[in-house]
Design a protein around this motif. Structure first.
Motif, PDB file in Angstrom:
ATOM      1  N   MET A   1     -23.357 -40.858   8.085  1.00 31.75           N
ATOM      2  CA  MET A   1     -23.890 -40.675   9.428  1.00 31.75           C
ATOM      3  C   MET A   1     -23.583 -41.892  10.293  1.00 31.75           C
ATOM      4  O   MET A   1     -23.130 -41.771  11.429  1.00 31.75           O
ATOM      5  CB  MET A   1     -25.395 -40.443   9.359  1.00 31.75           C
ATOM      6  N   LEU A   2     -23.844 -43.080   9.754  1.00 31.15           N
ATOM      7  CA  LEU A   2     -23.603 -44.300  10.513  1.00 31.15           C
ATOM      8  C   LEU A   2     -22.114 -44.521  10.744  1.00 31.15           C
ATOM      9  O   LEU A   2     -21.694 -44.991  11.802  1.00 31.15           O
ATOM     10  CB  LEU A   2     -24.214 -45.493   9.778  1.00 31.15           C
ATOM     11  N   LEU A   3     -21.279 -44.141   9.731  1.00 29.74           N
ATOM     12  CA  LEU A   3     -19.841 -44.268   9.897  1.00 29.74           C
ATOM     13  C   LEU A   3     -19.364 -43.360  11.024  1.00 29.74           C
ATOM     14  O   LEU A   3     -18.531 -43.748  11.859  1.00 29.74           O
ATOM     15  CB  LEU A   3     -19.129 -43.909   8.591  1.00 29.74           C
ATOM     16  N   THR A   4     -19.906 -42.148  11.084  1.00 30.64           N
ATOM     17  CA  THR A   4     -19.559 -41.224  12.158  1.00 30.64           C
ATOM     18  C   THR A   4     -19.906 -41.811  13.511  1.00 30.64           C
ATOM     19  O   THR A   4     -19.139 -41.732  14.472  1.00 30.64           O
ATOM     20  CB  THR A   4     -20.306 -39.890  11.973  1.00 30.64           C
ATOM     21  N   LEU A   5     -21.084 -42.410  13.590  1.00 32.66           N
ATOM     22  CA  LEU A   5     -21.514 -43.025  14.843  1.00 32.66           C
ATOM     23  C   LEU A   5     -20.590 -44.159  15.249  1.00 32.66           C
ATOM     24  O   LEU A   5     -20.198 -44.278  16.415  1.00 32.66           O
ATOM     25  CB  LEU A   5     -22.943 -43.534  14.711  1.00 32.66           C
ATOM     26  N   LEU A   6     -20.202 -44.984  14.294  1.00 32.96           N
ATOM     27  CA  LEU A   6     -19.308 -46.102  14.586  1.00 32.96           C
ATOM     28  C   LEU A   6     -17.952 -45.611  15.103  1.00 32.96           C
ATOM     29  O   LEU A   6     -17.414 -46.135  16.078  1.00 32.96           O
ATOM     30  CB  LEU A   6     -19.104 -46.954  13.329  1.00 32.96           C
ATOM     31  N   LEU A   7     -17.410 -44.588  14.458  1.00 36.96           N
ATOM     32  CA  LEU A   7     -16.120 -44.051  14.879  1.00 36.96           C
ATOM     33  C   LEU A   7     -16.212 -43.469  16.288  1.00 36.96           C
ATOM     34  O   LEU A   7     -15.322 -43.654  17.118  1.00 36.96           O
ATOM     35  CB  LEU A   7     -15.647 -42.978  13.890  1.00 36.96           C
ATOM     36  N   PHE A   8     -17.311 -42.767  16.544  1.00 37.99           N
ATOM     37  CA  PHE A   8     -17.495 -42.187  17.874  1.00 37.99           C
ATOM     38  C   PHE A   8     -17.578 -43.268  18.942  1.00 37.99           C
ATOM     39  O   PHE A   8     -16.917 -43.194  19.974  1.00 37.99           O
ATOM     40  CB  PHE A   8     -18.757 -41.331  17.914  1.00 37.99           C
ATOM     41  N   LEU A   9     -18.392 -44.274  18.701  1.00 34.95           N
ATOM     42  CA  LEU A   9     -18.584 -45.313  19.703  1.00 34.95           C
ATOM     43  C   LEU A   9     -17.286 -46.053  19.998  1.00 34.95           C
ATOM     44  O   LEU A   9     -16.962 -46.342  21.145  1.00 34.95           O
ATOM     45  CB  LEU A   9     -19.671 -46.288  19.239  1.00 34.95           C
ATOM     46  N   GLY A  10     -16.540 -46.338  18.934  1.00 35.52           N
ATOM     47  CA  GLY A  10     -15.278 -47.017  19.143  1.00 35.52           C
ATOM     48  C   GLY A  10     -14.322 -46.182  19.977  1.00 35.52           C
ATOM     49  O   GLY A  10     -13.698 -46.655  20.922  1.00 35.52           O
ATOM     50  N   ASP A  11     -14.216 -44.889  19.619  1.00 35.09           N
ATOM     51  CA  ASP A  11     -13.323 -43.999  20.358  1.00 35.09           C
ATOM     52  C   ASP A  11     -13.798 -43.803  21.791  1.00 35.09           C
ATOM     53  O   ASP A  11     -13.023 -43.839  22.743  1.00 35.09           O
ATOM     54  CB  ASP A  11     -13.232 -42.651  19.636  1.00 35.09           C
TER      55      ASP A  11
ATOM     56  N   TYR B   1     -20.843 -24.248  16.026  1.00 34.07           N
ATOM     57  CA  TYR B   1     -20.823 -25.673  16.332  1.00 34.07           C
ATOM     58  C   TYR B   1     -21.985 -26.448  15.711  1.00 34.07           C
ATOM     59  O   TYR B   1     -21.840 -27.636  15.405  1.00 34.07           O
ATOM     60  CB  TYR B   1     -20.856 -25.884  17.850  1.00 34.07           C
ATOM     61  N   PHE B   2     -23.120 -25.800  15.535  1.00 31.94           N
ATOM     62  CA  PHE B   2     -24.327 -26.525  15.148  1.00 31.94           C
ATOM     63  C   PHE B   2     -24.374 -26.805  13.651  1.00 31.94           C
ATOM     64  O   PHE B   2     -24.047 -25.956  12.824  1.00 31.94           O
ATOM     65  CB  PHE B   2     -25.573 -25.729  15.548  1.00 31.94           C
ATOM     66  N   ASN B   3     -24.795 -28.023  13.320  1.00 31.66           N
ATOM     67  CA  ASN B   3     -25.037 -28.426  11.939  1.00 31.66           C
ATOM     68  C   ASN B   3     -26.420 -29.064  11.888  1.00 31.66           C
ATOM     69  O   ASN B   3     -26.632 -30.124  12.467  1.00 31.66           O
ATOM     70  CB  ASN B   3     -23.976 -29.433  11.468  1.00 31.66           C
ATOM     71  N   PRO B   4     -27.388 -28.420  11.219  1.00 29.46           N
ATOM     72  CA  PRO B   4     -28.754 -28.961  11.218  1.00 29.46           C
ATOM     73  C   PRO B   4     -28.861 -30.360  10.636  1.00 29.46           C
ATOM     74  O   PRO B   4     -29.822 -31.082  10.926  1.00 29.46           O
ATOM     75  CB  PRO B   4     -29.536 -27.941  10.381  1.00 29.46           C
ATOM     76  N   ASP B   5     -27.880 -30.747   9.814  1.00 27.70           N
ATOM     77  CA  ASP B   5     -27.891 -32.082   9.218  1.00 27.70           C
ATOM     78  C   ASP B   5     -27.072 -33.086  10.017  1.00 27.70           C
ATOM     79  O   ASP B   5     -26.946 -34.249   9.627  1.00 27.70           O
ATOM     80  CB  ASP B   5     -27.362 -32.021   7.777  1.00 27.70           C
ATOM     81  N   GLY B   6     -26.512 -32.643  11.147  1.00 32.95           N
ATOM     82  CA  GLY B   6     -25.682 -33.527  11.952  1.00 32.95           C
ATOM     83  C   GLY B   6     -26.498 -34.606  12.646  1.00 32.95           C
ATOM     84  O   GLY B   6     -27.687 -34.419  12.941  1.00 32.95           O
ATOM     85  N   PHE B   7     -25.858 -35.731  12.924  1.00 33.90           N
ATOM     86  CA  PHE B   7     -26.524 -36.854  13.565  1.00 33.90           C
ATOM     87  C   PHE B   7     -27.047 -36.442  14.940  1.00 33.90           C
ATOM     88  O   PHE B   7     -26.306 -35.934  15.783  1.00 33.90           O
ATOM     89  CB  PHE B   7     -25.545 -38.028  13.693  1.00 33.90           C
TER      90      PHE B   7
ATOM     91  N   VAL C   1     -24.464 -38.618  22.563  1.00 31.66           N
ATOM     92  CA  VAL C   1     -24.899 -39.211  21.295  1.00 31.66           C
ATOM     93  C   VAL C   1     -25.138 -38.149  20.225  1.00 31.66           C
ATOM     94  O   VAL C   1     -25.770 -38.420  19.214  1.00 31.66           O
ATOM     95  CB  VAL C   1     -26.177 -40.065  21.487  1.00 31.66           C
ATOM     96  N   VAL C   2     -24.633 -36.949  20.450  1.00 33.13           N
ATOM     97  CA  VAL C   2     -24.713 -35.877  19.451  1.00 33.13           C
ATOM     98  C   VAL C   2     -23.287 -35.542  19.024  1.00 33.13           C
ATOM     99  O   VAL C   2     -22.576 -34.815  19.730  1.00 33.13           O
ATOM    100  CB  VAL C   2     -25.420 -34.628  20.021  1.00 33.13           C
ATOM    101  N   PRO C   3     -22.841 -36.059  17.885  1.00 36.04           N
ATOM    102  CA  PRO C   3     -21.437 -35.899  17.490  1.00 36.04           C
ATOM    103  C   PRO C   3     -20.946 -34.465  17.426  1.00 36.04           C
ATOM    104  O   PRO C   3     -19.758 -34.211  17.653  1.00 36.04           O
ATOM    105  CB  PRO C   3     -21.391 -36.559  16.101  1.00 36.04           C
ATOM    106  N   LEU C   4     -21.829 -33.512  17.129  1.00 40.22           N
ATOM    107  CA  LEU C   4     -21.352 -32.135  16.997  1.00 40.22           C
ATOM    108  C   LEU C   4     -20.834 -31.580  18.322  1.00 40.22           C
ATOM    109  O   LEU C   4     -20.152 -30.549  18.347  1.00 40.22           O
ATOM    110  CB  LEU C   4     -22.448 -31.241  16.412  1.00 40.22           C
ATOM    111  N   THR C   5     -21.154 -32.233  19.447  1.00 38.86           N
ATOM    112  CA  THR C   5     -20.645 -31.763  20.745  1.00 38.86           C
ATOM    113  C   THR C   5     -19.233 -32.269  21.037  1.00 38.86           C
ATOM    114  O   THR C   5     -18.584 -31.756  21.948  1.00 38.86           O
ATOM    115  CB  THR C   5     -21.565 -32.219  21.892  1.00 38.86           C
ATOM    116  N   TRP C   6     -18.759 -33.238  20.275  1.00 40.40           N
ATOM    117  CA  TRP C   6     -17.469 -33.857  20.616  1.00 40.40           C
ATOM    118  C   TRP C   6     -16.303 -32.905  20.433  1.00 40.40           C
ATOM    119  O   TRP C   6     -15.290 -33.013  21.127  1.00 40.40           O
ATOM    120  CB  TRP C   6     -17.229 -35.115  19.779  1.00 40.40           C
ATOM    121  N   LYS C   7     -16.450 -31.988  19.494  1.00 42.97           N
ATOM    122  CA  LYS C   7     -15.341 -31.071  19.202  1.00 42.97           C
ATOM    123  C   LYS C   7     -15.374 -29.814  20.075  1.00 42.97           C
ATOM    124  O   LYS C   7     -14.499 -28.957  19.955  1.00 42.97           O
ATOM    125  CB  LYS C   7     -15.367 -30.660  17.731  1.00 42.97           C
ATOM    126  N   ILE C   8     -16.365 -29.693  20.947  1.00 42.85           N
ATOM    127  CA  ILE C   8     -16.458 -28.515  21.800  1.00 42.85           C
ATOM    128  C   ILE C   8     -15.410 -28.613  22.904  1.00 42.85           C
ATOM    129  O   ILE C   8     -15.389 -29.578  23.659  1.00 42.85           O
ATOM    130  CB  ILE C   8     -17.864 -28.400  22.430  1.00 42.85           C
TER     131      ILE C   8
END
Length: 442
Positions: A1-11, A222-228, A199-206
């Protein structure tokens, strides 16, 4: 989860800073430094939500520590619809209040009312430490209260939390009044999607420009209940109340949850009828009309708000079916309270409140209306903005406000974060994040 957040923020930072102004790319070194700084602070902010509890000796929650008002003379309560017409009843304002601050429900406006009421009566707030919320989305725990010790007396708790009834009861007196506010779930979903989307990664691919419409076209895809941070996009009200926001609408636990909320909260206000809600609050807590004065805070500018089409509204309500059930239940009980109060009497009181608010607008607000963030002169009046956006509006305080109204005007216009700081709350983590975001020139 934290790795996903880091990748998103950097991008996100790379794209935002390199394309924000065509022909004005920031040097690579500066982009790397700023991106690293923002990622570090954001990671620290996310890690701070991890629950770390510690045990303390248990002492009984004391009775109210509110300074009792002078009982002679006592204000007469003429607001009880059940009393006989000529009956006189003594009424003392209730000081011990739990306000369950739900998301995107005009709760910041109500918080300003509570802050001023608390200051007026010298009440003790149970505030969070280091942030402006109780480590949301972690469930509330008493040790999250700034300076908490078992047996200490608090009067009001009102910052964002994920509700935990048992833990809240360990902080406030037993006869505390529990208050909250709801909003039409379709409008709430629209607001939440646009405010928290970054700040919801599952929206990035929409794909496409209208991400919300695409999401509602097939939300299960699109929705993942376990998504950040995915909870922001499904039954957010239910989640805020500490319930499972992914339950099937037919699950008997849904009705049980609504029943438990109804048993706990004496008043559930509605955003769509905010002024009527305040009049019911005045009646329930024996407040005065002066206590209810307000300006709308944290409103979005018109360009960022759209009216949902009937089709999108229907899809949003279907997707947020638990919140819709919750709202329908308390919408019904709300109007039962209005009927008991008296429709004519309610209309008269609402008219008086609107008149009083209009008077304060003329006295306090330059131009008489809210302005975009870029037009706000004082930093102290700048509202908190979502990442990458500046669509939350604020106000300019009129110059040369008379001395009688100057302090009240400033307090009524002060955004939540700044008001918390004025009340002595330690917001070092929130302020650090704000500082970095200002450097990034969001």
């Amino acid at each position: 989860m934290l790795l996903t957040l880091l990748l998103f923020l950097g991008d996100f930072l790379y794209r935002n800073m390199s394309s924000k102004h065509e022909g004005q790319r920031q040097p690579m070194g500066k982009r790397v430094i700023l991106a690293g700084l923002f990622i570090s602070v954001s990671l620290l902010y996310c890690l701070s939500t991890l629950p770390v509890y510690f045990s303390t000796p248990e002492f009984p929650v004391p009775l109210s520590c509110a300074r009792q008002p002078d009982q002679s003379p006592t204000r007469l309560d003429m607001n009880n619809s059940h009393q006989a017409k000529n009956q006189v009843n003594h009424c003392t304002p209730k000081m011990d209040i739990m306000f369950m601050k739900t998301h995107k429900t005009a709760s910041s406006t109500f918080l300003n009312i509570l802050f001023r009421f608390g200051e007026k009566h010298k009440l003790k707030f149970a505030f969070p430490s280091s942030r402006n919320d109780f480590f949301y989305p972690s469930p509330f725990h008493r040790t999250q209260v700034q300076g908490y010790k078992s047996g200490l007396c608090f009067n009001i708790i009102c910052n964002h939390m994920r509700f935990n009834a048992r833990e809240v009861a360990q902080v406030l007196p037993a006869d505390t009044s529990y208050i909250t506010i709801l909003r039409d779930p379709a409008d709430l979903f629209d607001s939440s999607f646009h405010y928290f989307g970054h700040v919801v990664p599952l929206t990035w691919k929409i794909p496409g420009e209208d991400k919300m419409a695409e999401f509602l076209r097939d939300p299960h895809y699109y929705f993942n209940p376990d998504g950040f941070n995915s909870f922001y996009l499904k039954n957010l009200l239910f989640f805020d109340f500490g319930q499972d926001n992914t339950l099937d609408p037919g699950d008997p636990r849904v009705e049980e949850a609504i029943r438990s909320i109804a048993e706990r909260f004496q008043l559930v206000m509605l955003v769509e009828h905010f002024e009527e809600s305040l009049i019911l609050l005045k009646d329930a807590l024996c407040w005065q009309m002066d206590d209810l004065l307000f300006f709308k805070l944290n409103g979005r500018n018109e360009s960022s708000v759209r009216k949902l089409t009937p089709e999108l509204r229907a899809k949003a309500l279907e997707w947020n079916a638990l919140d819709w059930r919750l709202y329908q239940h308390f919408n019904a009980t709300f109007w039962e309270k209005v009927e008991a109060y008296g429709r004519k009497r309610m209309a008269e009181d609402v008219a008086e409140l609107r008149s009083r608010n209009a008077e304060m607008e003329a006295i306090c607000i330059e131009g008489g209306h809210a302005v975009d963030a870029g037009s706000i002169r004082e930093e102290a009046m700048q509202p908190w903005q979502p990442i990458g956006e500046k669509f939350i509006m604020g106000y300019n305080l009129k110059e040369n406000v008379d001395t009688v109204h100057r302090e009240l005007c400033r307090k009524m216009l002060t955004p939540e974060i700044q008001y918390l700081t004025d009340l002595g709350v330690n917001l070092w983590l929130t302020n650090l994040l704000r500082f970095v975001r200002n450097i990034m020139n969001w």
